[in-house]
Write a protein that holds these residues in place. Structure first.
Motif, short mmCIF file in Angstrom:
data_model
loop_
_atom_site.label_atom_id
_atom_site.label_comp_id
_atom_site.label_asym_id
_atom_site.label_seq_id
_atom_site.Cartn_x
_atom_site.Cartn_y
_atom_site.Cartn_z
N ASP A 109 0.85 -1.18 0.00
CA ASP A 109 0.00 0.00 0.00
C ASP A 109 0.89 1.24 0.00
OD1 ASP A 109 -2.29 1.50 0.00
OD2 ASP A 109 -3.21 0.48 1.71
N CYS A 110 0.25 2.38 -0.28
CA CYS A 110 0.96 3.66 -0.20
C CYS A 110 0.00 4.72 0.33
CB CYS A 110 1.53 4.07 -1.56
SG CYS A 110 0.28 4.36 -2.83
N TYR A 111 0.54 5.73 0.97
CA TYR A 111 -0.27 6.74 1.66
C TYR A 111 0.23 8.13 1.30
CZ TYR A 111 -0.83 2.45 4.32
OH TYR A 111 -1.05 1.13 4.69
N GLY A 112 -0.71 9.01 0.96
CA GLY A 112 -0.39 10.38 0.59
C GLY A 112 -0.48 11.32 1.78
N ARG A 113 -0.43 12.60 1.47
CA ARG A 113 -0.41 13.61 2.52
C ARG A 113 -1.75 13.72 3.23
NH1 ARG A 113 1.91 19.31 0.86
NH2 ARG A 113 1.69 19.49 3.14
N SER A 114 -2.83 13.33 2.60
CA SER A 114 -4.15 13.48 3.21
C SER A 114 -4.42 12.49 4.33
CB SER A 114 -5.25 13.32 2.15
OG SER A 114 -5.19 12.02 1.55
N ARG A 115 -3.62 11.43 4.46
CA ARG A 115 -3.84 10.44 5.50
C ARG A 115 -3.20 10.89 6.80
NH1 ARG A 115 -5.17 5.62 2.70
NH2 ARG A 115 -5.64 4.71 4.74
N THR A 116 -3.95 10.72 7.90
CA THR A 116 -3.42 11.05 9.22
C THR A 116 -2.61 9.88 9.77
OG1 THR A 116 -5.38 10.21 10.36
CG2 THR A 116 -5.43 12.51 9.63
N ALA A 117 -1.93 10.12 10.89
CA ALA A 117 -1.13 9.06 11.51
C ALA A 117 -2.04 7.93 12.00
CB ALA A 117 -0.32 9.63 12.67
N GLU A 118 -3.20 8.27 12.53
CA GLU A 118 -4.13 7.24 13.01
C GLU A 118 -4.66 6.39 11.85
OE1 GLU A 118 -4.12 10.36 13.87
OE2 GLU A 118 -3.51 10.20 15.98
#
Length: 330
Positions: free
Chosen positions: A299-308
């Protein structure tokens, strides 16, 4: 005057319309010699013709027909006459439905008895159980086929599959194979980034801390790969990463090695123009990658995802993870 006992011929009251096989033969005989009467043929009615007329639809028994054709007496006296009359009597054998006291003509057979309600419910439950089991089996087979197809796609996927050769902050060479067997969160950035990279590294560190609170989860290794090897040597990385998670490992290398590592993860990297002081900004993709213990990109995560949200997603991948079987063992 003596009684006449010879064969008789009985004229019918009208033309017989029955088939020839059902007609009673008529016998014409001459009167006995010495008897009185005209020269014509005498015909007397048979004593049992009125009794036979209601049953004209039924075939005449063969015994009676043979007796009449042979010219024997039909008065019922003697063994032959009695046998003929006996052959005419068994009407129940000709049409049992008319004479049987407990049968009706054209009667409808009674309906078959129905099963009791508990038995019907048990049969319906058994049928439903078999249908449910079949549906679950087909669903399991479909899921296995989808999983096998997904594994083949992951093997063929070049994203995150290639190896890399970099060095950590202590100067130790690092390859992708060194991190097999553990989960990896990897971020590409550079130490001179004004705001985006510090925010992303702070989020990554917070997500790792949230996952470390659950000792049942497998270990997770955070990595930071620089996209600016000209300014980010091992010493610069060590100073920069002290402000984030203590296990965050920095990787650097030559310009060619860094470019190859970024290309294998499809990370866009572009160096901007230099200003009067020789400073410049590196434009790059802002993505955090999750790699499983098999070295497969998950998976990959961008800037819009929070730490939680990032921690929840990583936990879900860990919970549903199954080791990748060998290439020939699907």
């Amino acid at each position: 005057m003596s009684r006449y006992r010879g064969p008789v011929a009985i004229p019918g009251p009208c033309r017989d319309s029955r088939p020839s096989s059902l007609r009673v033969p008529r016998v014409a005989v001459a009167p006995p010699s010495g008897g009185s009467g005209g020269g014509g043929v005498k015909q007397r009615p048979r004593p049992f013709e009125p009794w036979l007329r209601p049953f004209s639809l039924f075939p005449v028994p063969a015994a009676a027909a043979r007796a009449l054709r042979a010219g024997r007496a039909v008065t019922g006296e003697g063994s032959q006459g009695k046998a003929m009359l006996r052959s005419l009597r068994p009407i129940p054998q000709l049409c049992p439905a008319l004479c049987h006291p407990k049968r009706r003509l054209f009667s409808v057979p009674p309906p078959s008895p129905r099963l009791p309600l508990p038995q019907r419910l048990a049969v319906a439950s058994a049928v439903a159980g078999v249908a449910t089991a079949g549906w679950l089996y087909l669903r399991h087979q479909k899921e296995q086929q989808q999983r096998a197809r997904r594994l083949r796609q992951l093997r063929e996927l070049s994203l995150g599959q290639g190896d890399f050769e970099l060095c950590d902050t202590s100067g130790t060479p690092r390859r992708k194979a060194d991190f097999l067997g553990q989960w990896v969160l990897l971020y590409f950035g550079f130490t001179h980034c004004p705001d985006v990279c510090p925010e992303e590294l702070e989020k990554l560190s917070r997500a790792v801390e949230l996952l470390e609170r659950d000792p049942a989860l497998p270990p997770l290794q955070p990595l930071f790969v620089t996209v600016d090897p000209e300014r980010d040597d091992a010493a610069a990385l060590a100073r920069y990463l002290r402000d984030f998670h203590p296990r965050l490992l920095g990787l650097t290398g030559t310009a060619e090695q860094v470019r190859e590592a970024a290309a294998k993860f499809r990370v866009y990297v572009s160096t901007g123009p230099r200003d009067a002081d020789g400073d410049y900004v590196v434009d790059h993709s802002v993505l955090t990658f999750l790699v499983d213990p098999d070295g497969i990109f998950r998976d990959c995560y961008g800037r819009s995802r929070t730490a939680e949200e990032l921690a929840r997603s990583v936990r879900a991948h860990m919970d549903t993870y199954e080791p990748l079987p060998p290439a020939g063992g699907e």
